[in-house]
Write a protein that holds these residues in place. Structure first.
Motif, PDB file in Angstrom:
ATOM      1  N   GLY A  58      34.210  28.489  -3.859  1.00  0.00           N
ATOM      2  CA  GLY A  58      32.961  28.427  -4.609  1.00  0.00           C
ATOM      3  C   GLY A  58      32.184  27.168  -4.256  1.00  0.00           C
ATOM      4  O   GLY A  58      30.953  27.188  -4.146  1.00  0.00           O
ATOM      5  N   THR A  59      32.895  26.070  -4.079  1.00  0.00           N
ATOM      6  CA  THR A  59      32.232  24.815  -3.709  1.00  0.00           C
ATOM      7  C   THR A  59      31.500  24.978  -2.377  1.00  0.00           C
ATOM      8  O   THR A  59      30.335  24.577  -2.236  1.00  0.00           O
ATOM      9  CB  THR A  59      33.280  23.677  -3.600  1.00  0.00           C
ATOM     10  N   ASP A  60      32.189  25.585  -1.401  1.00  0.00           N
ATOM     11  CA  ASP A  60      31.545  25.779  -0.094  1.00  0.00           C
ATOM     12  C   ASP A  60      30.372  26.755  -0.191  1.00  0.00           C
ATOM     13  O   ASP A  60      29.408  26.637   0.575  1.00  0.00           O
ATOM     14  CB  ASP A  60      32.569  26.263   0.941  1.00  0.00           C
ATOM     15  N   SER A  86      31.712  20.318  -8.805  1.00  0.00           N
ATOM     16  CA  SER A  86      31.200  20.897  -7.547  1.00  0.00           C
ATOM     17  C   SER A  86      29.684  21.065  -7.544  1.00  0.00           C
ATOM     18  O   SER A  86      29.032  20.854  -6.527  1.00  0.00           O
ATOM     19  CB  SER A  86      31.785  22.293  -7.313  1.00  0.00           C
ATOM     20  N   THR A  87      29.136  21.480  -8.683  1.00  0.00           N
ATOM     21  CA  THR A  87      27.706  21.814  -8.747  1.00  0.00           C
ATOM     22  C   THR A  87      26.839  20.644  -8.288  1.00  0.00           C
ATOM     23  O   THR A  87      25.863  20.836  -7.540  1.00  0.00           O
ATOM     24  CB  THR A  87      27.309  22.214 -10.188  1.00  0.00           C
ATOM     25  N   ALA A  88      27.193  19.434  -8.728  1.00  0.00           N
ATOM     26  CA  ALA A  88      26.391  18.263  -8.354  1.00  0.00           C
ATOM     27  C   ALA A  88      26.947  17.581  -7.105  1.00  0.00           C
ATOM     28  O   ALA A  88      26.194  16.959  -6.339  1.00  0.00           O
ATOM     29  CB  ALA A  88      26.347  17.277  -9.516  1.00  0.00           C
ATOM     30  N   ALA A 157      29.928  30.763 -10.510  1.00  0.00           N
ATOM     31  CA  ALA A 157      31.376  30.657 -10.286  1.00  0.00           C
ATOM     32  C   ALA A 157      32.157  31.255 -11.443  1.00  0.00           C
ATOM     33  O   ALA A 157      33.251  31.775 -11.268  1.00  0.00           O
ATOM     34  CB  ALA A 157      31.768  29.191 -10.094  1.00  0.00           C
ATOM     35  N   GLN A 158      31.567  31.164 -12.664  1.00  0.00           N
ATOM     36  CA  GLN A 158      32.309  31.624 -13.844  1.00  0.00           C
ATOM     37  C   GLN A 158      31.812  32.961 -14.375  1.00  0.00           C
ATOM     38  O   GLN A 158      32.312  33.444 -15.388  1.00  0.00           O
ATOM     39  CB  GLN A 158      32.196  30.560 -14.953  1.00  0.00           C
ATOM     40  N   SER A 159      30.816  33.553 -13.711  1.00  0.00           N
ATOM     41  CA  SER A 159      30.156  34.703 -14.363  1.00  0.00           C
ATOM     42  C   SER A 159      30.137  35.973 -13.529  1.00  0.00           C
ATOM     43  O   SER A 159      29.365  36.890 -13.838  1.00  0.00           O
ATOM     44  CB  SER A 159      28.717  34.316 -14.723  1.00  0.00           C
ATOM     45  N   SER A 183      41.852  31.512 -11.206  1.00  0.00           N
ATOM     46  CA  SER A 183      41.627  31.669 -12.644  1.00  0.00           C
ATOM     47  C   SER A 183      40.240  32.212 -12.987  1.00  0.00           C
ATOM     48  O   SER A 183      39.923  32.420 -14.154  1.00  0.00           O
ATOM     49  CB  SER A 183      41.814  30.323 -13.337  1.00  0.00           C
ATOM     50  N   LYS A 184      39.413  32.456 -11.992  1.00  0.00           N
ATOM     51  CA  LYS A 184      38.064  32.954 -12.259  1.00  0.00           C
ATOM     52  C   LYS A 184      38.124  34.447 -12.615  1.00  0.00           C
ATOM     53  O   LYS A 184      39.113  35.119 -12.309  1.00  0.00           O
ATOM     54  CB  LYS A 184      37.177  32.756 -11.019  1.00  0.00           C
ATOM     55  N   PRO A 185      37.054  34.985 -13.234  1.00  0.00           N
ATOM     56  CA  PRO A 185      37.121  36.405 -13.629  1.00  0.00           C
ATOM     57  C   PRO A 185      37.550  37.314 -12.462  1.00  0.00           C
ATOM     58  O   PRO A 185      38.404  38.178 -12.639  1.00  0.00           O
ATOM     59  CB  PRO A 185      35.699  36.703 -14.100  1.00  0.00           C
ATOM     60  N   ASP A 191      42.011  30.014  -2.413  1.00  0.00           N
ATOM     61  CA  ASP A 191      40.596  29.669  -2.549  1.00  0.00           C
ATOM     62  C   ASP A 191      39.723  30.744  -1.906  1.00  0.00           C
ATOM     63  O   ASP A 191      40.103  31.359  -0.895  1.00  0.00           O
ATOM     64  CB  ASP A 191      40.317  28.326  -1.864  1.00  0.00           C
ATOM     65  N   GLY A 192      38.556  30.924  -2.465  1.00  0.00           N
ATOM     66  CA  GLY A 192      37.604  31.889  -1.901  1.00  0.00           C
ATOM     67  C   GLY A 192      36.299  31.827  -2.671  1.00  0.00           C
ATOM     68  O   GLY A 192      36.246  31.294  -3.785  1.00  0.00           O
ATOM     69  N   GLY A 193      35.239  32.344  -2.075  1.00  0.00           N
ATOM     70  CA  GLY A 193      33.947  32.359  -2.755  1.00  0.00           C
ATOM     71  C   GLY A 193      33.000  33.300  -2.033  1.00  0.00           C
ATOM     72  O   GLY A 193      33.374  33.909  -1.015  1.00  0.00           O
TER      73      GLY A 193
HETATM   74  C1  LIG Z   1      30.697  26.092 -12.451  1.00  0.00           C
HETATM   75  C2  LIG Z   1      31.527  25.982 -11.224  1.00  0.00           C
HETATM   76  N1  LIG Z   1      30.937  25.726 -10.048  1.00  0.00           N
HETATM   77  C3  LIG Z   1      31.633  25.645  -8.892  1.00  0.00           C
HETATM   78  C4  LIG Z   1      32.995  25.819  -8.873  1.00  0.00           C
HETATM   79  C5  LIG Z   1      33.721  25.635  -7.579  1.00  0.00           C
HETATM   80  O1  LIG Z   1      34.490  26.732  -7.192  1.00  0.00           O
HETATM   81  P1  LIG Z   1      35.800  26.516  -6.277  1.00  0.00           P
HETATM   82  O2  LIG Z   1      36.869  25.953  -7.155  1.00  0.00           O
HETATM   83  O3  LIG Z   1      36.116  27.920  -5.815  1.00  0.00           O
HETATM   84  O4  LIG Z   1      35.435  25.630  -5.156  1.00  0.00           O
HETATM   85  C6  LIG Z   1      33.670  26.100 -10.060  1.00  0.00           C
HETATM   86  C7  LIG Z   1      35.119  26.340 -10.064  1.00  0.00           C
HETATM   87  O5  LIG Z   1      35.932  25.656 -10.540  1.00  0.00           O
HETATM   88  C8  LIG Z   1      32.924  26.177 -11.277  1.00  0.00           C
HETATM   89  O6  LIG Z   1      33.518  26.427 -12.442  1.00  0.00           O
END
Ligand SMILES: Cc1ncc(COP(=O)(O)O)c(C=O)c1O
Length: 366
Positions: A58-60, A86-88, A157-159, A183-185, A191-193
């Motif tokens: 998700g970060t990537d 990660s968002t910021a 990432a959470q929705s 742990s995501k829905p 890891d993956g996104g």
């Molecule tokens: C709101 C939000 N953004 C980004 C991420 C980043 O996702 P990832 O852990 O797959 O890199 C997460 C996950 O923890 C998240 O909850």
């Protein structure tokens, strides 16, 4: 009781997952194998979005989204202080500046009424976060973005699986980014996104960037990263997708049962789901000034709970250079001080859920 139960689903579909993995082991295309394409097609069908590009996390996905929009030094990107780092983080990694807008006191998502005041001539994009499985007011955010010609990246990432005005999360703005962290829905086994967009040019850039900016073999017009999703993870997700709609329904029911059971308790707020929204309750989170007391009582009964993002991003040491202080984003700070996430997973049984509710009621009597 587990905080997030990943075993029950594996017991249900483990055989199918094993045979999918075996297939990958047999064909040996571990990088961008056929399962990756198959998954991307299924995810476009599920979300209704024209393009899906799977990536390594998700970060990537957020990093690639910003790179595709050519965000860099001197740019500003608006987001919220109440989210995972990660968002910021990705904004700063590219040399741009995160600009925070406080969250709403009811949904804990970006306060769209404060958004316009944060826009400057350096603003390049807006990243609203769909916190805990519910989307922000995307129509309002999109229309403000349109007025200033800005891109909107939903941090979904959470929705994944949630809806806003009947449309699926990830298909609500310029770009949707999601995470398949276990742990995501919709979680995989590592890891993956994924990235989503209806824009052909942006989608092409996503594909280049996830393979080192490569347009075709040995030709690199732009900078990229090693951001591909493993074929094995795609194969696992293909099987999980089969039970996902049922899991989304189960999540909604559990969220409702929690909220009914915890209704009308003094000093306790349950999630407020907007009428245009359905939530996938990535976490079921409550707010209470008695958080420590509740958490201790739960612990005493072997019930796990977690206070996520208890230090909001503007107060994290890594963002000290942004010059913020306590009090700058009062709603984010209040939610960070009072939030507590309770056990949540689609296979949580009613008996365990009642146990959590009763333990919280007990904690509040003392
Ligand atoms: C709101 C939000 N953004 C980004 C991420 C980043 O996702 P990832 O852990 O797959 O890199 C997460 C996950 O923890 C998240 O909850």
């Amino acid at each position: 009781m587990q905080f997030i139960d990943l075993k029950s689903r594996h017991q249900l579909i483990g055989d199918k997952i094993n045979s999918r993995i075996q297939k990958v082991l047999n064909h040996g295309q571990f990088i961008l194998g056929p399962e990756v394409n198959e998954l991307e097609e299924k995810l476009t069908q599920y979300t209704g979005c024209r393009h899906c590009v799977t990536v390594s996390s998700g970060t990537d996905s957020l990093l690639i989204a910003l790179m595709a929009l050519e965000v860099g030094a001197g740019d500003e990107v608006i987001t919220v202080p109440y989210t995972w780092i990660s968002t910021a983080e990705v904004i700063s990694l590219l040399g741009a500046k995160p600009i925070f807008v406080d969250i709403r006191p009811d949904t804990w998502n970006m306060d769209e009424t404060q958004l316009e005041a944060a826009i400057t001539d350096r603003t390049k994009a807006i990243i609203p976060v769909s916190i805990y499985g519910q989307c922000p007011d995307m129509d309002v955010i999109n229309s403000i973005a349109k007025k200033y010609n800005l891109a909107v990246i939903e941090d979904a990432a959470q929705s994944f699986g949630a809806t806003y005005n009947g449309k699926k999360s990830c298909n609500l703005s310029t770009i949707g980014c999601t995470s398949f962290f276990p742990s995501k829905p919709l979680g995989c086994y590592g890891d993956g996104g994924a990235l989503f967009t209806n824009d052909d040019e942006i989608a092409e850039k996503f594909r280049w960037i996830r393979v080192h900016g490569q347009e075709r073999k040995h030709h690199h017009p732009i900078l990229g990263i090693n951001g591909r999703m493993d074929t094995i993870q795609a194969a696992i997700l293909l099987e999980i997708l089969g039970v996902f709609p049922d899991e989304v329904q189960k999540r909604k029911n559990l969220g409702l049962t929690y909220s009914e059971g915890l209704a009308n308790l003094s000093d306790l707020e349950t999630p407020c789901i907007g009428e245009h929204n359905t939530s996938v309750y990535a976490q079921y989170t409550i707010l209470s000034v008695q958080r420590e007391q509740i958490q201790q009582t739960l612990k005493g009964k072997d019930i796990p709970s977690v206070a996520y993002y208890s230090v909001p991003l503007h107060l994290q040491p890594v963002f000290h250079n942004l010059g913020h202080k306590a009090g700058d984003f009062p709603i984010a700070e209040r939610v960070a001080n009072q939030c507590l996430s309770l056990p949540m997973s689609p296979y949580l049984c009613n008996q365990d859920l009642l146990k959590v509710i009763n333990a919280i009621k007990l904690a509040k009597q003392h």
